[in-house]
Design an enzyme around this catalytic site. Structure first.
Site, PDB file in Angstrom:
ATOM      1  N   ASP A 140     -65.368 -15.683 -58.454  1.00  0.00           N
ATOM      2  CA  ASP A 140     -64.275 -16.302 -57.740  1.00  0.00           C
ATOM      3  C   ASP A 140     -64.392 -15.902 -56.200  1.00  0.00           C
ATOM      4  OD1 ASP A 140     -61.806 -17.072 -56.636  1.00  0.00           O
ATOM      5  OD2 ASP A 140     -60.886 -16.006 -57.982  1.00  0.00           O
ATOM      6  N   ASN A 169     -60.399 -12.347 -52.133  1.00  0.00           N
ATOM      7  CA  ASN A 169     -60.609 -11.358 -53.084  1.00  0.00           C
ATOM      8  C   ASN A 169     -61.512 -10.095 -52.712  1.00  0.00           C
ATOM      9  OD1 ASN A 169     -59.542 -12.729 -55.213  1.00  0.00           O
ATOM     10  ND2 ASN A 169     -61.122 -13.749 -55.895  1.00  0.00           N
ATOM     11  N   ASP A 211     -61.814  -8.886 -58.651  1.00  0.00           N
ATOM     12  CA  ASP A 211     -61.706 -10.282 -59.355  1.00  0.00           C
ATOM     13  C   ASP A 211     -63.097 -10.932 -59.863  1.00  0.00           C
ATOM     14  OD1 ASP A 211     -59.010  -9.957 -59.105  1.00  0.00           O
ATOM     15  OD2 ASP A 211     -58.633 -11.732 -57.863  1.00  0.00           O
ATOM     16  N   GLU A 266     -63.495 -11.920 -63.270  1.00  0.00           N
ATOM     17  CA  GLU A 266     -63.223 -12.437 -64.291  1.00  0.00           C
ATOM     18  C   GLU A 266     -64.093 -13.907 -64.320  1.00  0.00           C
ATOM     19  OE1 GLU A 266     -59.149 -13.082 -65.125  1.00  0.00           O
ATOM     20  OE2 GLU A 266     -58.852 -14.278 -63.278  1.00  0.00           O
TER      21      GLU A 266
END
Length: 367
Positions: free
Chosen positions: A233, A238, A251, A253
Site C-alpha cells: 500500500d 500511509n 500499513d 497488510e
C-alpha cells in the site's frame, strides 16, 4: 467519495474494547492501565487502528497503536487478515533496513481477547496527508506547503521505496508469495483475480474490471524484473511525516514479493486518483506533484534501476484499486448506505480513468 458521508468501518464498541484491552494487557504487565483510547479519524476500511496510552513503570513505550483485524461482522474488505504476517514484515523491515517503521511490541493471534487477532506497536508521532478531504484539496498542510517543501516530501518518499527494495534481502520476502505456479508477478495477478472472484461471488460482476484484466495480458512485460519486498500500500497517505521527511511507514497488510514496479505503479496511480478527484470538482489540485516521469527518474537515480512496463503497472494499480472500491461499495450496500445501480461499473469512482488506461490514452502528455 470525497464529499459523501464516510462509510461505516466497524461494528465494535470502543468502551468495551478498552476494557478488554486492559484485561489483556494486565496479563503481560500486571497493573497496567489503558488511557486515552481513540479511533483515528483516518481509520481505514480494512484493519482497524486504535491509539492509546499505556500506564505502567515497565512499559516499553507510553504511546501505543493497535492494529486489529477487521470485524468479521462488518462485511470485511479482504477475505483474510493475517496479523502475524504484518507483524513479521514490520519486524523484518526494521531488522534489515533503515526504512522507518514503528517498533512492534506484542502479537496476539488468539481472537478471544478482542474478538480478532491484533498486534501492538509504538505510536508514531507526526502528520499524515489526509484522504478525506484529499490532500489535493485546499485547506490541509500538504496543499498549503511550498513547492520546495512538497518536492522534498516527494523525493524523500520515493527514497523510502528505493531503500526498501534495495536493502531488504529478496530471499527473506519469499514467504509472502501466494500459492500457485509461475513468476512472482503472475502469482500476484492470479491472487488479484481470485480476490475479484470473491468480491463478485453471488453479485453483479464488473465489465470494466474484466476488460482491465484482459488488457493486462496484452501489456504483460517481456522482462518482469526481479522480485523484491514490496510495501504493497505504497502511498504517501500511509506515511507519518516529521515536517516533510518520513518518520514512520504504516500499513503493511498488502506487502508482497513482487517486482519493484508494483509499488511504483501504486504510488503514482494513487496520487493521480486524488488529483483526478480534485480536477473533477473544478479544483487545481497538485498537478506538478508526484508526476509519473519525475517519480521514475528519481527512483532510477537512487537505485540504478530504470522502471519498466509502467503502463502495465499503473493499469494494474488502478485495476486493484477498482476491485477494492467495488467491494467497499457492496459493503456499503450491505449496510443500507447505498443502492447498487444496474451498471456495477458506476460503483467504481475512477471508472473513467481506468477505462482510459484500458484504451491506452490516459497517460498522454505525462512526462
Amino acid at each position: 467519495m470525497a464529499t459523501a458521508p464516510r462509510p461505516r468501518t466497524t461494528t465494535r464498541d470502543p468502551e468495551e474494547l478498552a476494557a478488554r484491552l486492559t484485561a489483556w494487557l494486565d496479563r503481560r504487565l500486571p497493573g497496567a492501565t489503558v488511557s486515552g483510547l481513540a479511533v483515528p479519524g483516518s481509520n481505514g476500511m480494512s484493519s482497524e487502528t486504535l491509539l492509546f496510552d499505556l500506564e505502567h513503570p515497565d512499559a516499553p513505550v507510553r504511546g501505543c497503536a493497535l492494529r486489529l483485524a477487521a470485524d468479521p461482522a462488518a462485511y470485511t474488505v479482504f477475505p483474510v487478515y493475517d496479523m502475524a504476517r504484518q507483524h513479521r514484515v514490520m519486524a523484518l523491515v526494521a531488522e534489515h533496513t533503515d526504512v522507518p517503521v514503528p517498533r512492534v511490541l506484542w502479537l496476539e493471534e488468539d481472537p478471544g481477547p478482542l474478538g480478532a487477532p491484533f498486534f501492538v506497536m509504538a505510536r508514531a508521532e507526526g502528520r499524515v496527508p489526509p484522504d478525506v478531504m484529499p490532500y489535493t484539496y485546499e485547506g490541509n498542510w500538504l496543499h498549503d506547503a511550498t513547492d520546495a517543501q512538497r518536492a522534498c516530501l516527494e523525493a524523500e518518499s520515493v527514497a523510502v521505496l528505493a531503500r526498501l527494495h534495495d536493502r531488504f534481502p529478496a530471499k527473506e520476502a519469499e514467504f509472502l508469495l501466494p500459492e500457485g505456479g509461475g513468476s512472482p508477478l503472475r502469482r500476484h495477478v492470479d491472487a488479484q483475480r481470485a480476490y475479484y472472484a470473491w468480491v463478485v461471488e453471488g453479485l453483479a460482476s464488473s465489465p470494466l474490471i474484466e476488460a482491465a484484466f484482459a488488457r493486462l495480458e496484452e501489456l504483460w512485460p517481456d522482462d518482469e524484473g526481479p522480485a523484491v519486498l514490496c510495501w504493497g500500500d505504497a502511498r504517501i497517505g500511509n506515511i507519518v511525516y516529521d515536517g516533510f521527511v518520513p518518520a514512520a511507514v504504516l500499513d503493511w497488510e498488502m506487502a508482497a514479493c513482487a517486482p519493484r514496479e508494483v509499488d511504483l505503479g501504486w504510488t503514482v496511480y494513487l496520487h493521480r486518483f486524488f488529483q483526478d478527484l480534485a480536477a473533477g470538482s473544478g479544483r487545481p489540485g497538485l498537478p506538478d506533484f508526484l508526476r509519473r516521469g519525475a517519480v521514475e527518474r528519481r527512483y532510477a537515480e537512487l537505485t540504478g534501476h530504470a522502471p519498466r512496463a509502467m503502463e502495465f503497472h499503473t493499469l494494474y494499480a488502478a485495476l486493484r484499486h477498482a476491485i477494492v472500491m467495488l467491494r467497499i461499495a457492496y459493503r456499503r450496500a450491505h449496510f443500507g448506505e447505498v443502492e447498487v445501480p444496474e451498471d456495477p461499473d458506476r460503483l467504481i469512482l475512477h471508472r473513467a480513468a481506468l477505462a482510459a488506461m484500458v484504451r491506452g490514452d490516459y497517460w498522454t502528455g505525462e512526462e
